[in-house]
Design an enzyme around this catalytic site. Structure first.
Site, short mmCIF file in Angstrom:
data_model
loop_
_atom_site.label_atom_id
_atom_site.label_comp_id
_atom_site.label_asym_id
_atom_site.label_seq_id
_atom_site.Cartn_x
_atom_site.Cartn_y
_atom_site.Cartn_z
N GLY A 112 77.33 86.56 78.44
CA GLY A 112 78.69 86.97 78.07
C GLY A 112 79.77 86.56 79.05
O GLY A 112 80.86 87.15 79.05
N MET A 122 73.24 82.65 69.88
CA MET A 122 72.14 81.70 69.70
C MET A 122 71.47 81.81 68.32
O MET A 122 70.30 81.48 68.18
CB MET A 122 71.09 81.91 70.81
CG MET A 122 71.68 81.73 72.19
SD MET A 122 72.69 80.24 72.33
CE MET A 122 71.89 79.43 73.66
N LYS A 123 72.22 82.27 67.34
CA LYS A 123 71.67 82.34 65.97
C LYS A 123 72.55 81.51 65.04
O LYS A 123 73.73 81.28 65.35
CB LYS A 123 71.66 83.80 65.47
CG LYS A 123 70.69 84.68 66.20
CD LYS A 123 69.29 84.45 65.68
CE LYS A 123 68.28 85.24 66.51
NZ LYS A 123 66.90 84.94 66.12
N ILE A 124 71.96 81.14 63.91
CA ILE A 124 72.73 80.38 62.92
C ILE A 124 73.59 81.36 62.13
O ILE A 124 73.15 82.46 61.78
CB ILE A 124 71.76 79.66 61.94
CG1 ILE A 124 70.79 78.78 62.71
CG2 ILE A 124 72.52 78.92 60.85
CD1 ILE A 124 71.29 77.43 63.09
N ASN A 174 83.06 77.66 67.87
CA ASN A 174 81.89 77.81 68.73
C ASN A 174 82.11 76.99 70.00
O ASN A 174 82.78 75.97 69.97
CB ASN A 174 80.65 77.27 67.99
CG ASN A 174 79.39 77.32 68.83
OD1 ASN A 174 79.12 78.32 69.52
ND2 ASN A 174 78.60 76.26 68.80
N HIS A 189 79.99 74.83 72.75
CA HIS A 189 78.67 74.22 72.90
C HIS A 189 78.60 73.43 74.21
O HIS A 189 79.54 72.70 74.54
CB HIS A 189 78.38 73.30 71.70
CG HIS A 189 77.01 72.72 71.74
ND1 HIS A 189 75.88 73.45 71.40
CD2 HIS A 189 76.57 71.50 72.12
CE1 HIS A 189 74.81 72.69 71.56
NE2 HIS A 189 75.20 71.50 71.99
#
Ligand code: GAR
Length: 187
Positions: free
Chosen positions: A14, A88-90, A105, A107
């Protein structure tokens, strides 16, 4: 300025959430963090939500109704904008449709290079010259939405995965707030 009610999704440390919390205290910063969602009950990032009295909910993506829980809470807190910061999830296509062009997002690579996980080890293996981060819109393709901002640095011969992560995150703390300012500049 009326700040956009924003939900930040996290899964771990976080540190980007923490950075956004600090930025959002500035009257001129376009978003207010109104909700934090974590799929991991042990995520350290939840402690920032607690410390700064931001409502947070935990979801279990193994449960069938988890998506409903997300949608209901986004409605309850009048969320207008979503920021994935180490989530970390779709994200489901339903949520993407509901928030068309309003989900971003961060990345840890220079997309379209190194989509997905384990970006740093793959970069080192491929002897990449540059690393960096990308803030992009979220669409149905993994790490495939259009880029808003990228920041890059040259990889040093001594850089290992840990160092690359550190250098990348330092850039992320500038890239994410800048991307948000850029998005809402014309609103
Ligand atoms: C960030 O470096 C972010 O780029 C990465 O996870 C880290 C989370 O750090 N995201 C991804 O890898 C998404 N595929 P944080 O929890 O300290 O903000």
């Amino acid at each position: 300025m009326v700040k956009k009610n924003t939900c930040v999704f996290i899964s771990g440390q976080g540190s980007n959430l923490r950075n956004l919390i600090f930025h959002s205290r500035d009257d001129k910063f376009p978003i207010k963090i109104s909700l934090v969602i974590s799929n991991n009950k042990k995520a350290f990032g939840i402690s920032y939500a607690k410390k700064y009295k931001i409502p947070f909910i935990l979801i279990n993506t193994g449960n069938q109704d988890y998506e409903n829980k997300i949608l209901l809470n986004l409605k309850k807190y009048k969320i207008e904008f979503i920021c994935l910061a180490g989530y970390m999830k779709i994200i489901s296509s339903n949520l993407i449709k509901n928030f068309n062009n309003r989900i971003i997002n961060i990345h840890p690579s220079l997309l379209p290079k190194f989509k997905g996980l384990n970006t740093f080890s793959r970069m080192l293996k491929k002897k990449e010259v540059k690393a960096g981060c990308t803030v992009h819109y979220v669409n149905e393709k993994l790490d495939g939405g259009s880029a808003i901002i990228q920041k890059a640095f040259f990889i040093d011969v001594n850089d290992d995965e840990q160092i690359l992560k550190k250098k990348t995150q330092k850039l992320e703390y500038r890239a994410l707030p800048e991307a948000i300012i850029k998005i809402f500049r014309n609103f």
